[in-house]
Design a protein around this motif. Structure first.
Motif, short mmCIF file in Angstrom:
data_model
loop_
_atom_site.label_atom_id
_atom_site.label_comp_id
_atom_site.label_asym_id
_atom_site.label_seq_id
_atom_site.Cartn_x
_atom_site.Cartn_y
_atom_site.Cartn_z
N GLN A 20 0.67 -0.82 0.08
CA GLN A 20 -0.14 -0.21 -0.46
C GLN A 20 0.84 1.23 0.05
OE1 GLN A 20 -3.88 0.30 0.25
NE2 GLN A 20 -2.67 2.40 -0.68
N ASN A 24 1.28 4.51 -2.81
CA ASN A 24 0.95 5.70 -2.61
C ASN A 24 2.38 6.53 -3.12
OD1 ASN A 24 -1.20 4.63 -1.62
ND2 ASN A 24 -0.40 5.02 0.74
N SER A 160 -2.90 6.66 1.65
CA SER A 160 -4.16 7.24 0.28
C SER A 160 -5.35 7.83 0.67
CB SER A 160 -4.37 4.99 0.02
OG SER A 160 -5.30 4.75 0.93
#
Ligand code: SF4
Lengths: 471, 257
Positions: A20, A24, A160
């Motif tokens: 993740q 980002n 995010s």
């Protein structure tokens, strides 16, 4: 802020394995780099403007005492109070003292990286007062249990929008939102209430202007405009190095700062605040304080890395740094990440706690070529490596390895022998396909990649055989 | 110090700095560079006692050893008209950092400056000093060019290798995405911070692979070893990793001696 820079390697590893975060980071990098590049074409002479920016900052630093004295004189004349903080603890003590004097209960704060150095928010809360961060990024970090910032311009860039939505849902008890606009509106609703009820506003200071005694603030959300004019008391906190001689100088630097930072020609808001509210003026604080912070800056000024103080905190060096782009800001373990952080962290928080940071660079100089005030960041990283080497802070096999190599390299005949043996040994290790998959003493290399084996003869050997050098 | 030459007065005497990596790891690059320099009309002298420019020590913070090695290089090369190296990194060390090493010694500093001023990276020297237009190389296929950091940002190498590659018969250049982004080598950085270095190398390999080129070409052996090592570890046995001198001088196949 507690320093965790000695955990650089392990943090970098876990960040590189965080899918993740990686997504980002990639998104952010593309945006910053492309926008900056596009915005530079608007300036006729970007390189010339960089020269001018560098000269302005250097001039300020060369006579820092004098410009600070002039700043103080003019700020006081306009009705402000100028206070000096030698240490991070002094910053916190001064803020609490001002709060006490003015009967302050609630404080709103726009972004100030210097206050991160001293952990000001936590100190305010420990004293029983309320503090609310109003920069959206800082607000996100605050309600997430004071998560540390990962970038100097966008402290929550590592998150995010889905992660932020989830956080707001949890902390505000509101329905889960999906759009960025909706999220901003929600934050704005929460913050508006605080603007109207706060007694004191704290801001950073992008520049202190000596000739007028003003502070210049750059934001995109307008939170500093509200936060410094609505409450009764305004406190601007920044490092002593942020002084510039004239308004004209600040204007020149403003041609560089937003473009280098976000690729904007100009930020959405630029505030220049001078003194307290006077008779007939519609807004402004009744009491204004400047806290000018040393916290290691005078030491940097007298050191071999003094050019780092030219920094105008645009963030371009980290946006363009291949290491930062892959490991993220949290790996650096303190307030300032990326190339400039690799200089400031060891200087402000102690080289013994942070010598991995200047070492963790390929010296590719991508940072140096984008820095708007031409700070030679790789040269400064190398200076810190020299200091670490002299103080024997690096692991001894590393130090002995380089010394042994150099000792041999200074003795050509011995070197010739050693390299002949080395070339043959490596060739042997390479086996049939000429590829070495594990190399003793260089596990860091072979853990990630093969080592192509040499052909087994050195150039000098072959050249001598050809009769070269005796022509 | 320099043996007399048969070319008579006026011939350009080029001191060839092999670099320690080429000496040990891939001599073919050195011989390819010699062919190109001699083909361009230079008389090449290879100081026999040369070893290393001192950069590994310098970048590790070992300033004293870096100074000693810099002195050695200056002694060996200062009588030449030029110093040329098949590396942006080593030539960059001499050209942009030697002077600073002697900040406390004016006489030595003047000598360092004089050598710095006549120090060149190979491809730039071929194009701008020797004005080489024709090269003997032949390569049937596409290549993509990676701009090594020191060559690009210290030595101004960008258009020159591409201009020379354009003269290689059969060769097409196809640019990859982000050719200027560091491959993650960084000298001892690659060992000290292996995982980060490996990640950067992997990103580079992704761009190389996406270009579809038959070979990735560059001007520094350190970066070549890094990229080649990572390509092979990724399971790519096909994409060749070549020094620009090898491609310009021959068919890119090792040809020693
Ligand atoms: S060092 Fe230069 S590029 Fe980095 S934040 Fe400071 S001014 Fe910007």
């Amino acid at each position: 802020m507690q320093i965790a820079s000695m955990h650089f390697k392990s943090r970098a590893r876990s960040n590189m394995n965080d899918a993740q975060l990686q997504a980002n980071l990639r998104k952010m990098q593309g945006k910053f780099v492309a926008k900056r590049r596009a915005s530079l074409t608007e300036l006729d002479d970007f390189e010339g403007t960089r020269d001018a920016g560098m000269a302005i900052r250097q001039r300020a630093l060369d006579d820092l005492d004098a410009w600070l004295a002039l700043f103080e004189q003019n700020a006081v004349r306009a009705g402000a109070t100028v206070l000096w903080a030698e240490t991070p603890a002094d910053v916190n003590a001064l803020v609490l003292e001002i709060a006490r004097r003015h009967g302050v209960r609630k404080i709103i704060k726009s972004k100030s990286m210097v206050s991160e150095e001293s952990g000001l928010d936590q100190a305010i809360e420990a004293a029983g007062l309320t503090v609310v961060e109003t920069d959206l990024g800082e607000y996100i970090l605050q309600i997430n249990g004071y998560e540390p910032p990962s970038h100097i311009i966008g402290p929550a860039l590592h998150k995010s929008k889905e992660e932020v939505a989830e956080l707001f849902h949890r902390k505000h008890g509101t329905p889960l939102k999906t759009g960025i606009e909706e999220l901003c509106l929600e934050a704005r609703g929460v913050l508006r209430e605080h603007y109207l009820t706060a007694d004191m506003g704290i801001s950073g200071g992008n520049f202190f202007i000596a000739e007028t005694g003003s502070v210049l603030l750059v934001t995109n959300e307008g939170n500093a405009t509200l936060g410094t004019t609505l409450p009764r008391v305004h406190v601007a906190i920044s490092g002593i190095e942020k002084v510039v001689p004239t308004l004209e100088d600040a204007a020149t630097l403003m041609r560089l700062l937003p473009r280098s930072a976000t690729g904007q020609s100009i930020s959405n808001y630029v505030d220049v605040l001078t003194g307290v509210r006077r008779e007939g003026e519609s807004h402004g604080a009744e009491a204004m304080y400047f806290i000018l912070v040393d916290s290691g800056r005078a030491g940097v000024l007298g050191s071999e890395v003094r050019e780092a103080l030219r920094c105008i905190r645009c963030g371009a060096c980290m946006n363009h740094c291949p290491v930062y782009q892959n490991v993220g800001g949290h790996s650096y373990g303190w307030v300032y990440p990326g190339p400039i952080g690799s200089i400031l962290t060891p200087m402000y928080a102690g080289l013994e706690h942070a010598h991995d940071l200047p070492a963790a660079s390929t010296l590719c100089n991508q940072c140096g070529v984008v820095c708007p005030v031409r700070i030679p960041l790789p040269d400064l990283q190398r200076k810190l490596r020299e200091m670490a080497f002299e103080r024997r802070l690096r692991p001894w096999p590393e130090r002995m390895g380089v010394r042994a190599w150099a000792w041999v390299a200074k003795r050509p005949s011995l070197y010739a022998l050693a390299t002949r043996i080395g070339a043959r040994a490596l060739r042997f290790l390479g086996g049939r396909d000429g590829t070495i998959r594990r190399l003793p003493l260089a596990g860091g290399w072979t853990q990630e990649r093969d080592f192509p084996a040499p052909s087994g003869r050195t150039f000098r050997e072959l050249y001598a055989k050809r009769g070269g050098g005796r022509r | 110090m320099i043996p007399s030459n048969g070319l008579g007065k006026g011939a350009m005497r080029v001191g060839f700095f092999v670099t320690c990596l080429v000496d040990l790891m891939r001599p073919s690059i050195g011989f390819a560079a010699l062919r190109l320099l001699e083909g361009g009309g230079a008389e090449v002298y290879v100081p026999p006692g040369q070893t290393c420019c001192g950069q590994p020590a310098y970048n590790s913070g070992d300033r004293r050893d870096a100074i000693d090695l810099a002195r050695k290089v200056i002694d060996e090369f200062e009588a030449c008209d030029y110093l040329v190296a098949p590396s942006g990194s080593c030539s960059g060390m001499i050209r942009t950092h030697y002077e600073e090493l002697f900040a406390d010694d004016a006489a030595a500093q003047a000598r360092a400056r004089a050598l710095a001023e006549k120090t060149w990276e190979l491809t730039r020297f071929l194009v701008e000093v020797l004005k080489v237009a024709d090269v003997p190389g032949r390569f049937d296929g596409t290549v993509t060019y990676h701009d090594c950091c020191a060559g690009l940002r210290e030595m101004g190498v960008k258009s020159q290798p591409r201009a020379l590659l354009a003269h290689v018969r059969g060769l097409t250049v196809r640019e990859m995405a982000e050719p200027e982004t560091c491959c993650g080598f960084g000298g001892t950085f690659a060992v000290k911070f292996g995982e980060i270095s490996g990640r950067l190398a992997d990103n580079k390999c992704g761009h190389v692979a996406a270009s579809g080129a038959d070979a990735v070409v560059m001007g520094d052996l350190g970066c070549m070893l890094n990229v080649e090592g990572r390509l092979r570890r990724r399971g790519d046995a096909r994409t060749r990793v070549l020094h620009v001198a090898e491609v310009l001088a021959g068919d890119g196949r090792p040809a020693e001696g």
